[in-house]
Enzyme design. Structure first.
Site, PDB file in Angstrom:
ATOM      1  N   TYR A 190     -34.535  30.838  23.089  1.00  0.00           N
ATOM      2  CA  TYR A 190     -35.720  29.980  22.832  1.00  0.00           C
ATOM      3  C   TYR A 190     -35.126  28.537  22.367  1.00  0.00           C
ATOM      4  O   TYR A 190     -34.169  28.484  21.818  1.00  0.00           O
ATOM      5  CB  TYR A 190     -36.525  30.317  21.434  1.00  0.00           C
ATOM      6  CG  TYR A 190     -37.522  29.405  21.122  1.00  0.00           C
ATOM      7  CD1 TYR A 190     -38.831  29.261  21.707  1.00  0.00           C
ATOM      8  CD2 TYR A 190     -37.358  28.867  19.668  1.00  0.00           C
ATOM      9  CE1 TYR A 190     -39.748  28.509  21.297  1.00  0.00           C
ATOM     10  CE2 TYR A 190     -38.425  27.921  19.275  1.00  0.00           C
ATOM     11  CZ  TYR A 190     -39.661  27.870  19.896  1.00  0.00           C
ATOM     12  OH  TYR A 190     -40.622  27.249  19.674  1.00  0.00           O
ATOM     13  N   ASP A 212     -27.415  25.238  22.696  1.00  0.00           N
ATOM     14  CA  ASP A 212     -28.395  25.238  21.530  1.00  0.00           C
ATOM     15  C   ASP A 212     -27.884  26.035  20.474  1.00  0.00           C
ATOM     16  O   ASP A 212     -28.205  27.076  20.296  1.00  0.00           O
ATOM     17  CB  ASP A 212     -29.826  25.595  22.321  1.00  0.00           C
ATOM     18  CG  ASP A 212     -30.855  25.511  21.253  1.00  0.00           C
ATOM     19  OD1 ASP A 212     -30.579  25.235  20.032  1.00  0.00           O
ATOM     20  OD2 ASP A 212     -31.975  25.618  21.471  1.00  0.00           O
ATOM     21  N   LYS A 256     -32.139  23.227  11.969  1.00  0.00           N
ATOM     22  CA  LYS A 256     -31.940  24.292  10.714  1.00  0.00           C
ATOM     23  C   LYS A 256     -31.012  23.865   9.774  1.00  0.00           C
ATOM     24  O   LYS A 256     -31.247  23.058   8.791  1.00  0.00           O
ATOM     25  CB  LYS A 256     -31.839  25.845  11.225  1.00  0.00           C
ATOM     26  CG  LYS A 256     -33.036  26.034  12.064  1.00  0.00           C
ATOM     27  CD  LYS A 256     -33.198  27.525  12.682  1.00  0.00           C
ATOM     28  CE  LYS A 256     -34.608  27.657  13.248  1.00  0.00           C
ATOM     29  NZ  LYS A 256     -34.784  27.710  14.689  1.00  0.00           N
TER      30      LYS A 256
END
Ligand SMILES: *Cc1c(COP(=O)(O)O)cnc(C)c1O
Length: 430
Positions: free
Chosen positions: A142, A237, A270
């Site tokens: 994702y 990512d 995050k």
């Protein structure tokens, strides 16, 4: 006092599905989402006053636990000074310098407000820098909800069983190739047939949106070679894995195993925001200078590099940099992951677990899955019963079998022991 169910019923009137991000609705596991009122350290309390040991940590950011004093101080001070200026600040330089000092593959970094934004911008930059259109992603990874990436994406979408989202025109995803994770032959084939058109290959090096699946060393090594041979960029990512699996992020682990290894571009989020809206993408100066205002690739944001978010992120990174931080966090996480596997074995339930740094996964299966299809074929029914059994005993795990879990520095050995005791209880009833 309202119950969780009353709040959920009320939320559904004013907010689609009652939530502002789909996985929170508990659709995968059924039941009523918990409405959280406050959190401290390793714990969260819901609207009914029930305490949970939190293994979501806001889906990764809360690596220090909730309400860490140094972070609170930094945020309070920043708030007093002003929320947002729309002009540059010294704190943005400090955060950029901090990130760059920990990630040698990046010479420059740009701050944005969400992982989605960072991933989308990294792809635009890769396309702009190479002058090519095609991108490769892997099933189960994702990278946020940008249109071009909503092609059989993991999290959330997986629950609803849609391979793509409505509202994304076919033309928008026609340049996105979706390949199987850890499948060397498929990526070789893609480069053999379309190598000169590929702008970048984007990967979650340790995938946390299909539970916890590592990309194999031969797979990463081969992608690096193919990108070099064909002039494509390799994009890591690390929105989830960044500063979570190791101080140098997942790329530092692959660099130990593949001499000289570096991704071209990296995407973070995050942990670098410590729970505030903050994300970033970075890489070598020659690529990053393609961005506006220096270069032709446009990218911007009203709240980018927000002074409160950067204060929160900076205070968080300064804590995790302290000597011994990751050793202690890793040991705690391993205690949980290994303990779960041992408890399941004792109960005669097939379960395998994985962990790295402060991130873990477990599967109701007898072998660790290597790709999305295998993850989704693990025992969902059993996972859901386990999830609810744990929730009833005050342990808050991710509410879907395709999500990773997170341990924070605030989790004590006693918290893990209590979690494992609950797990033994639940496993005996599976
Ligand atoms: C969470 C996540 C994103 C998206 O970040 P948001 O801040 O939710 O937009 C992108 N990539 C990965 C690997 C993620 O885990």
């Amino acid at each position: 006092m309202s119950t969780n169910q009353q709040l959920f019923d009320r939320a559904k009137i004013s907010i689609p599905g009652g939530v502002n991000s789909p996985v929170r609705a508990f659709r995968a596991v059924g039941g009523t989402p918990r409405f959280i009122t406050r959190a401290q350290g390793a714990y969260m309390w819901d609207a009914e006053g029930t305490r949970y040991i939190d293994y979501i940590g806001s889906w990764g950011p809360m690596i220090l636990g909730h309400g860490h004093p140094a972070v609170l101080d930094a945020v309070r001070k920043a708030i007093e000074e002003g929320f947002s200026f729309g002009a540059p600040t010294e704190r943005e330089i400090e955060l950029a310098e901090e990130i760059l000092s920990l990630v040698p593959s990046c010479e420059q970094i740009r701050l944005v407000s969400s992982g989605t934004e960072a991933g989308m911008s990294a792809i635009r930059l890769a396309r702009g820098a190479t002058g090519r259109s095609k991108i490769i992603k892997f099933e189960g990874c994702y990278h946020g909800h940008a249109d071009a990436l909503l092609v059989k994406a993991g999290s959330g979408l997986a629950t609803f069983g849609h391979p793509t989202s409505a509202g994304v025109p076919a033309e928008v995803v026609q340049h996105t190739l979706v390949l199987e994770y850890n499948n060397v032959e498929q990526i070789e084939e893609a480069f053999r047939t379309q190598g000169s058109e590929i702008a970048c290959v984007m990967i979650e090096p340790i995938a946390g949106n299909m539970n916890f699946v590592r990309s194999s060393v031969p797979f990463v090594k081969r992608i690096r070679e193919l990108c070099d041979q064909h002039g494509a960029l390799f994009v890591f990512d690390e929105v989830m894995s960044g500063f979570r699996v190791a101080l140098g992020s997942a790329q530092s682990l692959y660099a130990e195993l593949i001499p000289g290894f570096r991704p071209d571009l990296s995407v973070f989020g995050k942990v670098i925001g410590g729970g505030m809206p903050l994300a970033a993408f970075g890489g070598p100066r020659r690529i990053m200078e393609q961005l506006a205002p220096l270069g032709p690739v446009y990218q911007a944001g009203t709240l980018s590099g927000n002074p409160v978010a950067t204060a929160c992120g900076l205070a968080t990174l300064r804590e995790i940099k302290k000597p011994g931080f990751f050793e202690a966090l890793s040991a705690r996480t391993a205690q949980l992951a290994h303990g779960l596997q041992a408890a399941a074995q004792a109960a005669g339930v097939p379960l395998v677990s994985e962990c790295q740094g402060g991130m873990f996964g477990f599967f109701f299966a007898s072998e660790l899955p290597q790709n999305y299809n295998v993850v989704m074929a693990t025992d969902k029914e059993r996972f859901n019963r386990f999830f609810h059994g744990m929730l009833d005993r005050g342990v808050y795990l991710a509410p879907a079998l395709y999500e990773a879990g997170f341990v924070s520095a605030a989790h004590t050995a006693e918290d893990i022991d209590a979690t494992l005791a609950a797990a033994r209880d639940v496993l005996a009833q599976l």
